[in-house]
Design a protein around this motif. Structure first.
Motif, mmCIF file in Angstrom:
data_model
loop_
_atom_site.group_PDB
_atom_site.id
_atom_site.type_symbol
_atom_site.label_atom_id
_atom_site.label_comp_id
_atom_site.label_asym_id
_atom_site.label_seq_id
_atom_site.Cartn_x
_atom_site.Cartn_y
_atom_site.Cartn_z
ATOM 1 N N VAL A 191 0.874 -1.173 0.000
ATOM 2 C CA VAL A 191 0.000 0.000 0.000
ATOM 3 C C VAL A 191 0.909 1.220 0.000
ATOM 4 O O VAL A 191 1.744 1.377 0.896
ATOM 5 N N TYR A 192 0.786 2.061 -1.028
ATOM 6 C CA TYR A 192 1.617 3.260 -1.105
ATOM 7 C C TYR A 192 1.109 4.323 -0.131
ATOM 8 O O TYR A 192 -0.001 4.215 0.403
ATOM 9 N N GLY A 193 1.922 5.343 0.067
ATOM 10 C CA GLY A 193 1.619 6.395 1.039
ATOM 11 C C GLY A 193 0.285 7.081 0.790
ATOM 12 O O GLY A 193 -0.380 7.519 1.728
ATOM 13 N N ASP A 194 -0.115 7.162 -0.492
ATOM 14 C CA ASP A 194 -1.380 7.836 -0.800
ATOM 15 C C ASP A 194 -2.582 6.901 -0.648
ATOM 16 O O ASP A 194 -3.701 7.262 -1.003
ATOM 17 N N GLY A 195 -2.336 5.701 -0.122
ATOM 18 C CA GLY A 195 -3.427 4.756 0.128
ATOM 19 C C GLY A 195 -3.690 3.794 -1.025
ATOM 20 O O GLY A 195 -4.506 2.872 -0.899
ATOM 21 N N PHE A 196 -2.968 3.976 -2.150
ATOM 22 C CA PHE A 196 -3.192 3.090 -3.296
ATOM 23 C C PHE A 196 -2.663 1.689 -2.990
ATOM 24 O O PHE A 196 -1.505 1.528 -2.606
ATOM 25 N N GLU A 197 -3.538 0.705 -3.164
ATOM 26 C CA GLU A 197 -3.162 -0.680 -2.874
ATOM 27 C C GLU A 197 -2.663 -1.328 -4.159
ATOM 28 O O GLU A 197 -3.453 -1.785 -4.986
ATOM 29 N N ALA A 198 -1.353 -1.351 -4.330
ATOM 30 C CA ALA A 198 -0.769 -1.840 -5.586
ATOM 31 C C ALA A 198 -0.755 -3.356 -5.650
ATOM 32 O O ALA A 198 -0.895 -3.948 -6.727
ATOM 33 N N LEU A 199 -0.566 -4.026 -4.497
ATOM 34 C CA LEU A 199 -0.568 -5.492 -4.455
ATOM 35 C C LEU A 199 -1.483 -5.943 -3.324
ATOM 36 O O LEU A 199 -1.392 -5.440 -2.206
ATOM 37 N N LYS A 200 -2.353 -6.902 -3.652
ATOM 38 C CA LYS A 200 -3.356 -7.319 -2.660
ATOM 39 C C LYS A 200 -3.116 -8.755 -2.206
ATOM 40 O O LYS A 200 -3.938 -9.638 -2.463
ATOM 41 N N GLY A 201 -1.949 -8.981 -1.623
ATOM 42 C CA GLY A 201 -1.675 -10.313 -1.079
ATOM 43 C C GLY A 201 -1.427 -11.363 -2.132
ATOM 44 O O GLY A 201 -2.017 -12.447 -2.090
ATOM 45 N N ILE A 202 -0.528 -11.091 -3.065
ATOM 46 C CA ILE A 202 -0.277 -12.061 -4.145
ATOM 47 C C ILE A 202 0.691 -13.157 -3.679
ATOM 48 O O ILE A 202 1.523 -12.941 -2.806
ATOM 49 N N SER A 203 0.531 -14.326 -4.281
ATOM 50 C CA SER A 203 1.452 -15.448 -4.035
ATOM 51 C C SER A 203 1.916 -15.999 -5.376
ATOM 52 O O SER A 203 1.121 -16.105 -6.311
ATOM 53 N N LEU A 204 3.197 -16.321 -5.438
ATOM 54 C CA LEU A 204 3.786 -16.817 -6.688
ATOM 55 C C LEU A 204 4.884 -17.806 -6.362
ATOM 56 O O LEU A 204 5.500 -17.720 -5.290
ATOM 57 N N ARG A 205 5.141 -18.700 -7.269
ATOM 58 C CA ARG A 205 6.274 -19.609 -7.099
ATOM 59 C C ARG A 205 6.918 -19.806 -8.475
ATOM 60 O O ARG A 205 6.220 -20.106 -9.444
ATOM 61 N N VAL A 206 8.214 -19.561 -8.532
ATOM 62 C CA VAL A 206 8.949 -19.744 -9.788
ATOM 63 C C VAL A 206 10.028 -20.797 -9.534
ATOM 64 O O VAL A 206 10.849 -20.646 -8.622
ATOM 65 N N GLU A 207 9.996 -21.849 -10.333
ATOM 66 C CA GLU A 207 10.945 -22.950 -10.129
ATOM 67 C C GLU A 207 12.316 -22.603 -10.710
ATOM 68 O O GLU A 207 12.424 -21.775 -11.616
ATOM 69 N N GLN A 208 13.327 -23.274 -10.190
ATOM 70 C CA GLN A 208 14.683 -23.087 -10.712
ATOM 71 C C GLN A 208 14.740 -23.469 -12.186
ATOM 72 O O GLN A 208 14.171 -24.483 -12.576
ATOM 73 N N GLY A 209 15.410 -22.662 -12.974
ATOM 74 C CA GLY A 209 15.599 -22.977 -14.391
ATOM 75 C C GLY A 209 14.433 -22.570 -15.260
ATOM 76 O O GLY A 209 14.483 -22.722 -16.485
ATOM 77 N N ASP A 210 13.378 -22.051 -14.645
ATOM 78 C CA ASP A 210 12.187 -21.697 -15.422
ATOM 79 C C ASP A 210 12.437 -20.421 -16.227
ATOM 80 O O ASP A 210 13.336 -19.636 -15.928
#
Lengths: 257, 305
Positions: B13-32
């Protein structure tokens, strides 16, 4: 990072800083030499000869330490403020921020870059001053310690200015409206004994008073303030500026979103 | 095998209240070779900024090769090479100095730094330009300079934020070849791009982010498998009759020698060729009307809007 790796990162920043101000020497080194030569001619030779003695020395001998210190202060300050703000402005500061270089190494790299420029210009100005007067150094140790502490303090101040600056105007406002008046009112051109008690008291809030007097003591052996007090105050200001600079870097103020 | 990158419940959440990311989850495997896609302002650059420490996260966890950035960011940073969207080097410095200095910031001894700088500047076709001021380089060269700089400490995870934006086709292809090569040599690559054919050509896995949320996270193959409809453009040898029809397919004559054919999931395009052959129409070439991924992307993004 191991200590050896940190040393490599530190030296990389210092070398880069030195190369930068040597590359643009007509903007960084030459102006101080010319300005100080003019000060020597106008205040030392032309006006100084009519002023007479100051603190038991000719006016030229009296102003030379202050003018050398003025060159050190302005150059160590402006080197860091312009270089670090420039790297913020073109985003190249990100090269450092994404690297594993610790924040204190980043800070010390820029500060030492500023110190080297302060020293470089100090040597040039001192050589120029020898055309106008003979210098008898009272204590080389005090001169060296004062120069190092002062250039460190003002390099740190330049760093703080650069972190807060949003435009090139912001990096000239502090030197013009704060640093220059402090220098002129810091006893470069006069002895504090000449001031009324009230203004002499006010002047003691000015860090430049301690810087100029400590250096003048190192060169001439006379000072308007006691030496332990002068070093104590410079040390105090330096620790405060270092701590605040580290806080800015660690919190990412104006550097990280 | 430990993943190259794990992101759990990351929010910003940036200082002006803008929610740029809402609890994202990601997984990137080695070599991908991984694509992070999304419209402008979706949160791609914020995500990358957090991974490489240019943006402070509000909450969540990021691990690079199992190193939590909250515990040992310096160790995590050693694994990462970043090629940002905007040029972020001093344009008055020379390419060789820029790359050697970057190696120095990673604690690399001067001799090794110079060797590596030469290796990567040569590999990216910049060795001849090593002593010119960087501002004199073309846009494509500046992008390659940032890739050389990002690789000089030989990171295990290379993150590129729109690396081919504004780069001509020939340069883009040569950049693709280079990225494929270093990926084949073991470097995990995360790429954001607006060119969906780029993601399709290079990447094996994909995440689509929109309004700060992950709306898709799968393999490209799986994503394409879910396409329900494709439009093919057929270039015909002879001029077509005014009206052409193929039973079971939507066919449109776009000009005298070109047909557009819609093929639904489960239909076979061979049937179209057989029918056109029967009608005496000969096909000289065939292509997709639009990038297949683009259609899926638009559906996902507009669906979440």
């Amino acid at each position: 990072m191991t200590l050896a790796e940190q040393y490599i990162a530190f030296m990389t920043i210092v070398r880069k800083e030195i190369r930068r101000y040597l590359r643009i020497w007509t903007q960084t080194l030459l102006p101080s030499a010319i300005t100080m030569s003019l000060y020597f001619v106008i205040f030392g030779s032309l006006i100084g000869s009519r002023i007479g003695d100051m603190g038991g020395f000719t006016y030229m001998q009296f102003v030379v330490p202050g003018l050398i210190m003025m060159a050190i202060v302005t150059n160590s300050y402006s080197n860091v403020v312009s270089s670090f703000f420039g790297s913020k402005f073109n985003n190249s500061v990100e090269e450092l921020l994404v690297s594993p270089t610790p924040n204190y190494v980043i800070l010390m790299g820029y500060v030492v870059g500023g110190i080297t420029r302060g020293l470089f210009v100090a040597v040039v100005v001192t050589l120029v001053s020898l055309f106008f007067t003979r210098l008898h150094v009272h204590s080389y140790v005090i001169v060296a310690v004062t120069v190092l502490m002062t250039s460190t303090l003002f390099a740190l101040a330049g760093f703080i200015n650069a972190v807060y600056a949003n435009s090139f105007d912001d990096i000239s406002i502090i030197p013009t409206f704060v640093l220059t008046p402090l220098i002129y009112l810091g006893g470069v051109f006069y002895s504090m004994d000449l001031l009324p008690d009230f203004w002499a008291g006010v002047s003691r809030l000015n860090p430049l008073v301690y810087v100029v007097n400590a250096f003048r003591y190192g060169v001439l052996g006379v000072s308007d303030v006691s030496l332990p007090l002068a070093f104590g105050m410079i040390g105090l200001f330096t620790v405060a500026a270092f701590s605040f600079s580290m806080h800015l870097l660690n919190s990412g103020t104006r550097l990280r979103q | 095998m430990i993943p190259a990158l794990t992101i759990e419940n990351l929010s910003k959440v940036y200082g002006d209240g803008f929610e740029a990311l809402k609890g994202i989850s990601l997984r990137v495997e080695q070599g991908d070779f991984f694509a992070l896609l999304g419209p402008n302002g979706a949160g791609k650059s914020t995500t990358i900024g957090i991974i490489c420490s240019l943006v402070a996260k509000t909450a969540g966890r990021v691990c690079v090769f199992d190193v939590d950035i909250d515990r040992d960011f310096a160790a995590a940073k050693k694994y990462i090479g970043i090629v940002p969207q905007e040029f972020n080097f001093n344009q008055f410095e020379k390419p060789l100095d820029i790359v050697v200095n970057q190696a120095g910031y990673y604690g690399m001894p001067a001799e090794l730094a110079r060797q590596r700088a030469e290796q990567y500047l040569r590999a990216l076709g910049l060795w001849d330009k090593r002593e010119v001021q960087s501002r004199m380089l073309s846009g494509g060269m500046k992008r390659r300079l940032m890739i050389a700089r990002a690789l000089v400490h030989e990171p295990r995870l290379l993150i590129l934020d729109e690396p081919t934006a504004g780069v001509d086709i020939e340069m883009r292809r040569s950049m693709w070849d280079f990225l494929r090569k270093i990926n084949a040599e073991g470097t995990t690559i995360i790429l954001t791009t607006h060119y969906l054919e780029e993601a399709e050509a290079l990447c094996r896995h994909i995440a689509i982010i929109n309004h700060g949320e992950i709306v898709e996270h799968s393999s490209i193959r799986e994503l394409l498998r879910r396409l329900n409809r494709e439009v093919f453009i057929l270039d015909c040898v002879e001029a077509l009759p005014d009206s052409v029809a193929v039973a079971g397919f939507k066919v449109r004559r776009s000009d005298a020698n070109t047909l557009e054919v819609e093929v639904e999931k489960g239909q076979f395009i061979n049937q179209v060729f057989v029918e056109l052959e029967r009608q005496g129409i000969h096909i000289s070439s065939m292509r997709n009307r639009a990038n297949r991924l683009e259609e899926m992307f638009v559906n996902l993004v507009e669906g979440g809007a």
